[in-house]
Design a protein around this motif. Structure first.
Motif, PDB file in Angstrom:
ATOM      1  N   UNK A 251     -51.299 -89.551 -58.818  1.00 28.65           N
ATOM      2  CA  UNK A 251     -51.254 -89.941 -60.224  1.00 28.65           C
ATOM      3  C   UNK A 251     -49.868 -89.962 -60.828  1.00 28.65           C
ATOM      4  N   UNK A 252     -48.826 -89.985 -59.977  1.00 30.91           N
ATOM      5  CA  UNK A 252     -47.462 -90.036 -60.501  1.00 30.91           C
ATOM      6  C   UNK A 252     -47.160 -91.456 -60.995  1.00 30.91           C
ATOM      7  N   UNK A 253     -46.671 -91.599 -62.203  1.00 28.58           N
ATOM      8  CA  UNK A 253     -46.442 -92.944 -62.751  1.00 28.58           C
ATOM      9  C   UNK A 253     -45.270 -93.627 -62.064  1.00 28.58           C
ATOM     10  N   UNK A 254     -45.296 -94.944 -61.984  1.00 25.84           N
ATOM     11  CA  UNK A 254     -44.152 -95.673 -61.406  1.00 25.84           C
ATOM     12  C   UNK A 254     -42.991 -95.722 -62.383  1.00 25.84           C
ATOM     13  N   UNK A 255     -41.806 -95.979 -61.839  1.00 15.27           N
ATOM     14  CA  UNK A 255     -40.605 -96.175 -62.646  1.00 15.27           C
ATOM     15  C   UNK A 255     -40.796 -97.445 -63.487  1.00 15.27           C
ATOM     16  N   UNK A 256     -40.655 -97.357 -64.818  1.00 11.69           N
ATOM     17  CA  UNK A 256     -40.859 -98.549 -65.652  1.00 11.69           C
ATOM     18  C   UNK A 256     -39.642 -99.466 -65.735  1.00 11.69           C
ATOM     19  N   UNK A 257     -38.706 -99.339 -64.811  1.00 12.07           N
ATOM     20  CA  UNK A 257     -37.497-100.166 -64.845  1.00 12.07           C
ATOM     21  C   UNK A 257     -37.853-101.637 -64.996  1.00 12.07           C
ATOM     22  N   UNK A 258     -37.089-102.331 -65.813  1.00 13.62           N
ATOM     23  CA  UNK A 258     -37.356-103.742 -66.069  1.00 13.62           C
ATOM     24  C   UNK A 258     -36.956-104.607 -64.872  1.00 13.62           C
ATOM     25  N   UNK A 259     -37.643-105.715 -64.749  1.00 19.00           N
ATOM     26  CA  UNK A 259     -37.393-106.639 -63.647  1.00 19.00           C
ATOM     27  C   UNK A 259     -35.962-107.182 -63.687  1.00 19.00           C
ATOM     28  N   UNK A 260     -35.415-107.327 -64.875  1.00 18.13           N
ATOM     29  CA  UNK A 260     -34.047-107.845 -64.987  1.00 18.13           C
ATOM     30  C   UNK A 260     -33.053-106.947 -64.247  1.00 18.13           C
ATOM     31  N   UNK A 261     -33.242-105.625 -64.336  1.00 16.66           N
ATOM     32  CA  UNK A 261     -32.357-104.704 -63.626  1.00 16.66           C
ATOM     33  C   UNK A 261     -32.577-104.771 -62.118  1.00 16.66           C
ATOM     34  N   UNK A 262     -33.823-104.961 -61.702  1.00 12.65           N
ATOM     35  CA  UNK A 262     -34.102-105.088 -60.273  1.00 12.65           C
ATOM     36  C   UNK A 262     -33.441-106.342 -59.711  1.00 12.65           C
ATOM     37  N   UNK A 263     -33.416-107.391 -60.506  1.00 17.62           N
ATOM     38  CA  UNK A 263     -32.751-108.621 -60.056  1.00 17.62           C
ATOM     39  C   UNK A 263     -31.247-108.389 -59.905  1.00 17.62           C
ATOM     40  N   UNK A 264     -30.667-107.618 -60.820  1.00 11.59           N
ATOM     41  CA  UNK A 264     -29.245-107.284 -60.702  1.00 11.59           C
ATOM     42  C   UNK A 264     -28.989-106.432 -59.465  1.00 11.59           C
ATOM     43  N   UNK A 265     -29.896-105.499 -59.179  1.00 12.04           N
ATOM     44  CA  UNK A 265     -29.728-104.636 -57.998  1.00 12.04           C
ATOM     45  C   UNK A 265     -29.754-105.465 -56.721  1.00 12.04           C
ATOM     46  N   UNK A 266     -30.660-106.447 -56.652  1.00 12.92           N
ATOM     47  CA  UNK A 266     -30.730-107.300 -55.473  1.00 12.92           C
ATOM     48  C   UNK A 266     -29.482-108.176 -55.361  1.00 12.92           C
ATOM     49  N   UNK A 267     -28.987-108.690 -56.497  1.00 14.36           N
ATOM     50  CA  UNK A 267     -27.758-109.484 -56.452  1.00 14.36           C
ATOM     51  C   UNK A 267     -26.597-108.636 -55.933  1.00 14.36           C
ATOM     52  N   UNK A 268     -26.491-107.400 -56.426  1.00 14.48           N
ATOM     53  CA  UNK A 268     -25.400-106.528 -55.991  1.00 14.48           C
ATOM     54  C   UNK A 268     -25.482-106.259 -54.491  1.00 14.48           C
ATOM     55  N   UNK A 269     -26.690-106.007 -53.982  1.00 17.75           N
ATOM     56  CA  UNK A 269     -26.872-105.778 -52.547  1.00 17.75           C
ATOM     57  C   UNK A 269     -26.524-107.031 -51.758  1.00 17.75           C
ATOM     58  N   UNK A 270     -26.887-108.186 -52.268  1.00 19.17           N
ATOM     59  CA  UNK A 270     -26.580-109.452 -51.608  1.00 19.17           C
ATOM     60  C   UNK A 270     -25.078-109.702 -51.559  1.00 19.17           C
TER      61      UNK A 270
END
Length: 353
Positions: A251-270
């Motif tokens: 029952x642990x809630x997921x991180x509510x991080x916005x998709x926009x930040x996830x897209x930035x994280x993927x760009x940085x990794x790329x």
């Protein structure tokens, strides 16, 4: 595991449009398939529990693809984009022709090779619980697998230029929180119903529920140059899925991080992979890449230990960090020879090692 491999000329390094011909030479039972372009083959392993078994299957599948390719005068290379200039040739199926007509240059230029990891889940609801809880941890997998610095004979400045090409598809990339399988299905149906996507097979999320298997399918990684790195990515993905499933059951809630930040994280990794900063999967602030890798390992350590994978994953991770990613190895070959054809030649050897 599914790996997409380039079919190349062993001397000039140019991609060869011989996939249909190569498949005619495949032995019965070898799990080889065509893909969007005729310059690539896809390999698939059987379900398994042990990473050692998976590693053996990956190597066997690469060898099978190599044997089929050699029958046409070509070879296979585990490269996520072609270092040598290429104009891809569409595989002549009705669906792929529809895709070419609908997506124009995006489809015409889409010669990229990824690595897809399927991990079984107990139910669709558990699968959604997993998708919601692994979102922040996917970009580090891209950084570890980065294997596409070259595009049309030039160094792009990116470690994974495949990611930049892939996100041109309208459904590609990270997702928001779904919360339930019912909501996931509603999102998928709305996306297909929009008419922008031809069918459900074009749901190209970084991680999704498989349409055909009771699995979560993680799709963010480049195809890895070395089979050992594919095993590493698989071990980390399985541990991420197990960790997320435990959190969901507790029952642990997921991180509510916005998709926009996830897209930035993927760009940085790329862009920089294991060099420079990545976005930390917990704080979402920039930190040195080695700290993100350590955080990933700490996050999944209990699941790795429970599966008996901890020593193997630690060993494989240490080896990758010491020698560098596929992008690092490609660039090293280019610095040594100043020849993108030689980059491909070295990759053929690494693919089968």
């Amino acid at each position: 595991m599914e790996e997409e491999l380039l079919l190349v000329d062993p001397d000039r390094g140019e991609p060869r449009a011989v996939a249909p011909a190569a498949l005619r030479f495949a032995h019965p039972g070898e799990r080889l398939e065509t893909e969007l372009q005729r310059e690539q083959l896809e390999t698939t392993t059987r379900p398994c529990h042990a990473l050692a078994d998976l590693g053996e299957q990956i190597r066997d599948a690469r060898l099978a693809a190599s044997r089929a390719a050699r029958s046409t005068g070509a070879e296979v290379a585990a490269l996520a984009t072609s270092p040598v200039r290429v104009q891809p040739s569409l595989t002549p199926s009705v669906r792929y022709r529809r895709m070419a007509a609908a997506y124009a240059r995006t489809a015409a230029e889409q010669l990229t090779c990824g690595c897809h990891v399927h991990v079984e889940v107990s139910s669709p609801d558990e699968g959604i619980g997993v998708l919601d809880r692994i979102r922040s941890w996917l970009a580090p997998l891209l950084a570890l697998s980065a294997n596409s610095p070259f595009w049309q004979s030039r160094d792009t400045g990116y470690a994974s230029f495949r990611q930049q090409v892939w996100v041109r598809w309208p459904s590609a990339g990270p997702t928001g929180l779904f919360g339930s399988f019912r909501r996931y299905r509603a999102v998928v149906e709305d996306m297909v119903g929009s008419g922008v996507l031809l069918d459900e097979g074009m749901i190209y999320f970084d991680a999704r529920l498989s349409r055909h298997y009771p699995t979560v399918e993680v799709r963010i990684a480049d195809v890895c140059l070395r089979a050992d790195d594919t095993v590493l990515i698989a071990g980390l993905v399985r541990a991420l899925v197990e960790t997320a499933a435990r959190q969901w059951r507790a029952g642990e809630p997921p991180d509510p991080v916005r998709t926009e930040l996830l897209r930035l994280a993927a760009w940085r990794a790329s862009r920089s992979a294991l060099h420079g900063d990545l976005l930390h999967p917990v704080t979402h602030h920039p930190v040195p890449a080695h700290r993100v890798v350590r955080a990933l390992l700490a996050h999944v350590r209990p699941a790795l230990a429970a599966a008996g994978d901890l020593n193997t994953v630690e060993h494989l991770l240490c080896a990758l960090l010491c020698r560098g990613s596929g992008a690092d190895l490609q660039r090293a070959a280019h610095r040594r020879t100043r020849d993108v054809a030689q980059v491909v030649s070295d990759a053929i050897t690494c693919t089968l090692s």
